[in-house]
Motif scaffolding. Structure first.
Motif, PDB file in Angstrom:
ATOM      1  N   TYR A 227      14.771  55.811   9.044  1.00 32.06           N
ATOM      2  CA  TYR A 227      13.542  55.052   9.309  1.00 32.06           C
ATOM      3  C   TYR A 227      12.608  54.999   8.091  1.00 32.06           C
ATOM      4  CZ  TYR A 227      14.950  55.302  14.202  1.00 32.06           C
ATOM      5  OH  TYR A 227      15.631  55.187  15.378  1.00 32.06           O
ATOM      6  N   SER A 235      10.569  55.193  17.119  1.00 31.11           N
ATOM      7  CA  SER A 235       9.921  55.230  18.434  1.00 31.11           C
ATOM      8  C   SER A 235      10.173  56.591  19.065  1.00 31.11           C
ATOM      9  CB  SER A 235      10.466  54.124  19.339  1.00 31.11           C
ATOM     10  OG  SER A 235      10.116  52.850  18.842  1.00 31.11           O
ATOM     11  N   TYR A 237       9.586  58.167  22.765  1.00 27.20           N
ATOM     12  CA  TYR A 237       9.194  57.712  24.093  1.00 27.20           C
ATOM     13  C   TYR A 237       8.687  58.845  24.975  1.00 27.20           C
ATOM     14  CZ  TYR A 237      11.201  53.255  22.788  1.00 27.20           C
ATOM     15  OH  TYR A 237      11.440  52.079  22.143  1.00 27.20           O
ATOM     16  N   GLU A 243       8.824  53.637  28.986  1.00 24.75           N
ATOM     17  CA  GLU A 243       8.429  52.420  28.262  1.00 24.75           C
ATOM     18  C   GLU A 243       7.272  52.666  27.292  1.00 24.75           C
ATOM     19  OE1 GLU A 243       6.137  52.440  32.189  1.00 24.75           O
ATOM     20  OE2 GLU A 243       8.069  53.090  31.395  1.00 24.75           O
ATOM     21  N   ASN A 244       6.672  53.856  27.321  1.00 29.49           N
ATOM     22  CA  ASN A 244       5.510  54.165  26.494  1.00 29.49           C
ATOM     23  C   ASN A 244       5.940  54.831  25.190  1.00 29.49           C
ATOM     24  OD1 ASN A 244       2.922  54.702  25.569  1.00 29.49           O
ATOM     25  ND2 ASN A 244       2.701  56.553  26.803  1.00 29.49           N
ATOM     26  N   ASP A 245       5.731  54.136  24.063  1.00 30.50           N
ATOM     27  CA  ASP A 245       6.055  54.680  22.748  1.00 30.50           C
ATOM     28  C   ASP A 245       4.867  55.516  22.264  1.00 30.50           C
ATOM     29  OD1 ASP A 245       6.822  55.282  20.199  1.00 30.50           O
ATOM     30  OD2 ASP A 245       7.016  53.213  19.505  1.00 30.50           O
ATOM     31  N   LYS A 248       3.117  54.697  18.775  1.00 33.93           N
ATOM     32  CA  LYS A 248       2.585  53.354  18.502  1.00 33.93           C
ATOM     33  C   LYS A 248       1.201  53.383  17.856  1.00 33.93           C
ATOM     34  CE  LYS A 248       0.766  52.752  23.215  1.00 33.93           C
ATOM     35  NZ  LYS A 248       0.877  51.966  24.461  1.00 33.93           N
TER      36      LYS A 248
END
Length: 479
Positions: A227, A235, A237, A243-245, A248
């Protein structure tokens, strides 16, 4: 590696004290009971529970200079999504403000903040729809899916899966993060840090030192080349909401720096054969040392430095024995350096002693303080006074608050009262509980009232002045 005892001692000493745990327990218990029994709010209140690091048993003890610790309490209400988050937050703020225990209450975007001695409490109202928790964001006027109980469950399961070594590892990483914390550096924390550790944890059959090193290696191996070197941010999680990174809100620069620091620390310990000294560089000085041990260590370093200075003097005196004038100058220089060293020793000793009183002020009960003996505490205070006289300084307001705690526990009412007066004269925040003790146990109310009247500044409505006004009001009511 073989530093089993070092890491055992480290974990033991970064663990919050029994006093701290007991105090946090009483804070959250009292607040939960208050909401549950409140005449109006009990009809809106379904449940309360503690969350965050204390609920997951991953909290670590506060450091000396740390201002306040966070305690998270979730309040489950019977509201639905058709109610604006700001309405629920305002109602909760009003209910908490009505309790005299919670004088400093403020509205936050997703919670109500309550300031107490040494602790910041986040009281987070949530709602339930379709068997799911939602937290309100008053700034965006939206309801966001959340699952705080699942975080607690996930942490326990992950710890069990890793032979009860996950939580100790999290505590070490949290302690490591504190040593690396700077104003402009955003390092992963909370559930993000825990998830990164869980995603990269080594083989739990290893001891904690090996597990820490392999986990750090795995973090670098799994994120750097794939990365960061490609200019991408990975990411991570949320274990409760896939579904929540969790990454972010972090920039590539933030996460790159995080990996860079881990890589540097790995180089430090590996290049020094995993010595305790290298671990001290990475994790900071061991907090296990007592006041006496710190003093002994420093005294030894002073002695070594003095020996070096004396050796220099002897060598130079032999070579310059005929140069009386120059020898005299060298002697004067050494005396100056000796005085400088003494001043440094006094400064370090002062900081150690005042830090010890600060710890007692924050964490020790009156019973424990009294149990250590009056002579023990008065000798420390006598030493501080002596150093202050040499440095031509006086105690500051916040230092008088530490002294007041000791004097109160030792039942030295006159000294306690004088400390309160000094706090007022130095414009330092005065707790209402300190004033209540004066009313109940001493006869100095009139003088303290006069000191407060002199110190109160008209038009100044800061927290300190407000505390003075509250104190004066209480004294006048009990005259």
């Amino acid at each position: 590696m073989g530093n089993y005892k070092y890491f055992t001692d480290l974990l033991s000493n970064i663990e919050p004290s029994k006093t701290t745990k007991s105090y946090v327990s009483s804070i959250q218990k009292n607040l939960r009971e208050y909401l549950n029994r409140h005449e109006k709010y009990k009809s809106k209140h379904l449940d309360t529970f503690i969350s965050g690091s204390y609920a997951k048993q991953t909290s670590i003890r506060p450091t000396l200079n740390e201002e306040k610790q966070d305690v998270d309490i979730v309040v489950v209400t019977n509201y639905k999504k058709d109610t604006p988050p700001i309405q629920i937050l305002n109602e909760l703020k009003e209910v908490l403000s009505n309790n005299s225990k919670y004088k400093k209450v403020r509205l936050q975007s997703k919670s109500v903040g309550v300031e107490m001695a040494n602790y910041h409490i986040d009281v987070v109202p949530v709602i339930i729809e379709d068997n799911q928790f939602y937290i309100g964001d008053s700034e965006k006027d939206v309801w966001i899916l959340t699952n705080p109980k699942e975080h607690i469950s996930w942490s326990a399961k992950t710890n069990l899966k890793n032979e009860d070594k996950f939580k100790p590892l999290v505590k070490i990483f949290k302690w490591w993060r504190k040593q690396r914390k700077t104003e402009n550096l955003k390092l992963p924390k909370g559930i993000l840090l825990e998830k990164i550790i869980a995603d990269n944890i080594g083989d739990p059959k290893y001891d904690i030192e090996n597990l820490l090193v392999t986990t750090m290696n795995n973090i670098i191996a799994n994120y750097q080349a794939e990365y960061i070197d490609k200019g991408l941010i990975p990411s991570v999680y949320d274990p409760a909401l896939q579904e929540n990174d969790l990454l972010k809100e972090y920039t590539l620069a933030d996460f790159s720096k995080f990996l860079e620091i881990i890589q540097q620390d790995l180089v430090t310990v590996k290049s020094n054969q995993f010595s305790i000294e290298s671990w001290n560089q990475v994790l900071g000085p061991s907090p296990s040392k007592s006041l006496e041990e710190i003093q002994e260590d420093y005294s030894l370093s002073i002695k070594i430095e003095m020996d070096k200075i004396l050796d220099q003097v002897i060598d130079k005196s032999i070579r310059l024995s005929t140069e009386i004038k120059e020898y005299t100058n060298k002697k004067i220089e050494v005396e100056k350096r000796e005085r400088s060293i003494q001043e440094k020793e006094d400064e370090v000793k002062y900081n150690i002693y005042i830090g010890f009183l600060q710890d007692a002020h924050r964490s020790l009960s009156d019973t424990i303080i009294k149990g250590l003996g009056r002579e023990y505490w008065l000798n420390i205070i006598k030493t501080l006074n002596s150093i202050n006289e040499k440095r031509n300084r006086v105690f500051q307001g916040y230092e008088h608050s530490y002294l007041a705690t000791i004097y109160k526990a030792l039942e030295l009412d006159l000294e306690y009262y004088n400390s309160l007066c000094s706090m007022v004269e130095d414009n330092f925040f005065l707790s209402i509980y300190e004033v209540k003790y004066v009313i109940e146990n001493t006869f100095y109310r009139t003088t303290l009232k006069e000191a407060l009247k002199v110190s109160i500044k008209e038009g100044d409505y800061s927290d300190t002045m407000e505390s003075f006004r509250e104190a004066l009001k209480l004294l006048e009511e009990n005259s």
